[in-house]
Design a protein around this motif. Structure first.
Motif, mmCIF file in Angstrom:
data_model
loop_
_atom_site.group_PDB
_atom_site.id
_atom_site.type_symbol
_atom_site.label_atom_id
_atom_site.label_comp_id
_atom_site.label_asym_id
_atom_site.label_seq_id
_atom_site.Cartn_x
_atom_site.Cartn_y
_atom_site.Cartn_z
ATOM 1 N N ASP A 412 48.100 3.601 -108.765
ATOM 2 C CA ASP A 412 46.817 3.629 -108.072
ATOM 3 C C ASP A 412 45.891 4.597 -108.811
ATOM 4 O OD1 ASP A 412 44.669 4.063 -106.402
ATOM 5 O OD2 ASP A 412 45.864 4.392 -104.592
ATOM 6 N N LYS A 440 39.814 -1.313 -111.716
ATOM 7 C CA LYS A 440 39.997 -2.581 -111.011
ATOM 8 C C LYS A 440 41.094 -3.423 -111.661
ATOM 9 C CE LYS A 440 35.294 -2.765 -109.175
ATOM 10 N NZ LYS A 440 35.763 -2.467 -107.809
ATOM 11 N N GLU A 443 44.352 -1.971 -110.434
ATOM 12 C CA GLU A 443 44.612 -2.330 -109.042
ATOM 13 C C GLU A 443 45.067 -3.777 -108.924
ATOM 14 O OE1 GLU A 443 40.937 -1.450 -107.189
ATOM 15 O OE2 GLU A 443 41.247 0.726 -107.136
ATOM 16 N N GLN A 444 44.433 -4.684 -109.645
ATOM 17 C CA GLN A 444 44.813 -6.094 -109.595
ATOM 18 C C GLN A 444 46.202 -6.314 -110.173
ATOM 19 O OE1 GLN A 444 41.642 -8.142 -111.623
ATOM 20 N NE2 GLN A 444 40.180 -7.861 -109.943
ATOM 21 N N GLU A 447 48.602 -5.187 -107.487
ATOM 22 C CA GLU A 447 48.562 -6.093 -106.339
ATOM 23 C C GLU A 447 49.248 -7.418 -106.643
ATOM 24 O OE1 GLU A 447 44.466 -6.454 -105.474
ATOM 25 O OE2 GLU A 447 44.264 -4.442 -104.600
ATOM 26 N N ASN A 448 49.242 -7.808 -107.910
ATOM 27 C CA ASN A 448 49.852 -9.091 -108.302
ATOM 28 C C ASN A 448 51.325 -8.967 -108.652
ATOM 29 O OD1 ASN A 448 47.408 -10.426 -107.950
ATOM 30 N ND2 ASN A 448 46.761 -10.070 -110.071
ATOM 31 N N SER A 450 52.875 -6.589 -110.572
ATOM 32 C CA SER A 450 53.204 -5.937 -111.856
ATOM 33 C C SER A 450 53.990 -6.878 -112.772
ATOM 34 C CB SER A 450 54.009 -4.641 -111.621
ATOM 35 O OG SER A 450 53.352 -3.779 -110.731
ATOM 36 N N THR A 466 54.339 2.465 -107.738
ATOM 37 C CA THR A 466 53.633 1.664 -106.741
ATOM 38 C C THR A 466 54.542 1.413 -105.541
ATOM 39 O OG1 THR A 466 52.517 -0.440 -106.335
ATOM 40 C CG2 THR A 466 54.364 -0.485 -107.860
ATOM 41 N N ALA A 468 53.770 -1.250 -103.764
ATOM 42 C CA ALA A 468 53.609 -2.694 -103.610
ATOM 43 C C ALA A 468 54.860 -3.409 -104.135
ATOM 44 C CB ALA A 468 52.372 -3.165 -104.376
#
Length: 489
Positions: A412, A440, A443-444, A447-448, A450, A466, A468
């Motif tokens: 992040d 950005k 972050e994407q 979110e996807n 890695s 992360t 996520a």
């Protein structure tokens, strides 16, 4: 030793300074009460720079955040002295960075308030000025005494410089003032410039009648600027261009809102103090008034007309409030010493004992009201928190267990500054003032899942932090939320 005589020789104001200093420490400690980590992003930056500098053994070092580019090469490292000072303190004392950033802002602010007392006591309003100095607010926009940042250290030198200039006329005093300005130039050049601005009116007032003193002060203030002259000379052109070009006001700092944060009642007391100083007259009193006015002119020129340097505006607000605090001390002392004229008191049949203490009572009420408003305001000020304890424990684990072969991480971007400060490892991107396109992308990617190993290899990223979900067979989870890229390409 006659202890009774010794304690009687101590002025009452010195005893009053005990609760004032306690208040100063508390005000600076408010953001740290329930948060053990550095609060402002600049604090994390200073920690990272200090560590990188000491690891390199030089004021020129590789940018620790991106792992490339050199700090101090080609452009001046304007706050190198701050990083040297605290890096040395950390190394010599053995005190942890978390302890330093949590508790030492309060210590520095206490010294600042004490320096205000030392200066103002000679003028007759010591504890009063110190009390108002405690009220200087801390915000994420202009920063302040609650953060361990250069401007917070710079504050304490203004009253000390005034003390030297107003009370001494010796070579030794000029030498100490020279050292103060030289030190300020090494840790925070705007602070050194503010000291000059505040003292210029007093120097001009002394040109007639005390030219030697004016000359001594001028040399003490200006000679330190000649040491870094080569890079100062290279900055003259761009600086002059900016001074003559309208600037865009920072949206996160509003002059009236900052004044509201300081408090309208203290400002009213400052106006009373300004009137009292003007009535008394004299070079010192006029010097204080004009010193505050000089700082205000810089701020108003930027806020109203958009001309000036943004750094002098954003940091000058702090020094303006310090000068307001000092002069507000004059106003409070005036209230405390207020007495109804004897002729009027006799006609009104006011008892002498009541008249003798009326000003003290009014001052007590005024202080009570100001503190009743100001302390809750300081307590209610909002601050962002960059990491939590879970993040910190993970970063410490990475520092102690992940080898230097894994040199660049992606996480992040908002947490990346603290990550580098703690682990010493670079990050793919980090958010400082505002999110960037690179932030950005990071972050994407997270979110996807890695999952793009090619992206990792192309950017030499071998560590992911992360919470996520991670969908990449090339990544190995070595600790909760910590993943390493095996055999990076």
């Amino acid at each position: 030793m006659n202890w009774r005589h010794y304690f009687r020789s101590i002025p009452v104001s010195a005893y009053l300074m005990i609760p004032v200093l306690a208040l100063a420490y508390y005000i600076a400690f408010i953001p740290h009460q329930e948060y053990p980590f550095p609060v402002h992003i600049d604090e994390w930056v200073h920690m990272a720079y200090a560590n990188a500098m000491w690891q390199a053994g030089d004021t020129t070092f590789t940018d620790p955040f991106l792992g490339q580019g050199v700090i101090g090469l080609g452009t001046p490292h304007l706050e190198a002295g701050f990083h040297v000072f605290w890096g040395a303190f950390h190394q010599i004392s053995g005190i942890s960075w978390l302890t330093i950033f949590r508790y030492f802002p309060g210590v520095i602010f206490m010294i600042t308030v004490l320096s205000v007392y030392i200066f103002a006591r000679k003028q007759g309003f010591g504890w009063e000025a110190a009390l108002f100095a405690c009220l200087i607010p801390t915000t994420v926009g202009i920063m302040g005494p609650a953060f361990l940042v250069p401007v917070a250290m710079g504050l304490l030198f203004v009253p000390l410089a005034l003390y030297l200039a107003f009370n001494f006329r010796s070579v030794g005093a000029y030498l100490v003032l020279f050292i103060f300005v030289a030190f300020l130039l090494s840790i925070h050049a705007p602070s050194a410039i503010i000291v000059v601005i505040v003292l210029v009116p007093y120097i001009l007032l002394n040109l007639k009648g005390n030219f030697k003193h004016a000359l001594g002060l001028t040399l003490a203030l200006l000679v330190p600027f000649l040491a870094p002259f080569p890079w100062i000379f290279s900055m003259l052109g761009p600086t002059a261009t900016r001074l003559l070009t309208p600037q865009v006001l920072p949206t996160y700092i509003d002059f009236p809102r900052i004044m509201l944060a300081y408090g309208y009642l203290p400002i009213g007391v400052c106006l009373l103090g300004t009137f009292l100083l003007a009535v008394r007259g004299g070079k010192k009193n006029y010097g204080l008034i004009l010193g505050l006015l000089a700082v205000l002119v810089i701020l108003v020129a930027y806020f109203v007309f958009q001309y000036g340097l943004d750094i002098m505006y954003t940091r000058g607000l702090m020094f303006m409030m310090l000068m307001v605090s000092i002069i507000a001390g004059v106003g409070l002392a005036g209230v405390k010493d207020f007495k109804i004229p004897e002729s009027l008191a006799s006609r009104m049949k006011v008892p002498q004992i009541v008249n003798r203490h009326a000003g003290k009572f009014l001052a007590l009420v005024l202080v009570g009201v100001i503190l009743a408003v100001s302390i809750p305001d300081r307590q209610d000020t909002g601050y962002y928190l960059m990491i939590d304890n879970e993040d910190y424990q993970a970063f410490i684990w990475i520092k102690e267990n992940v080898s230097s072969d894994y040199g660049t991480a992606i996480l992040d971007p908002w947490k990346a500054t603290a990550f580098t400060a703690i682990t010493g490892k670079a990050a793919y991107s980090r958010t400082h003032s505002f999110p960037t396109p690179r932030d950005k992308v990071a972050e994407q990617f997270l979110e996807n899942g890695s999952g793009n190993t090619t992206f990792l290899n192309e950017n030499k990223i071998s560590l992911i932090y992360t919470d996520a979900e991670v969908k990449n067979p090339d990544l190995t989870e070595v600790r909760e939320n910590v993943y390493l890229l095996e055999n990076p390409g």
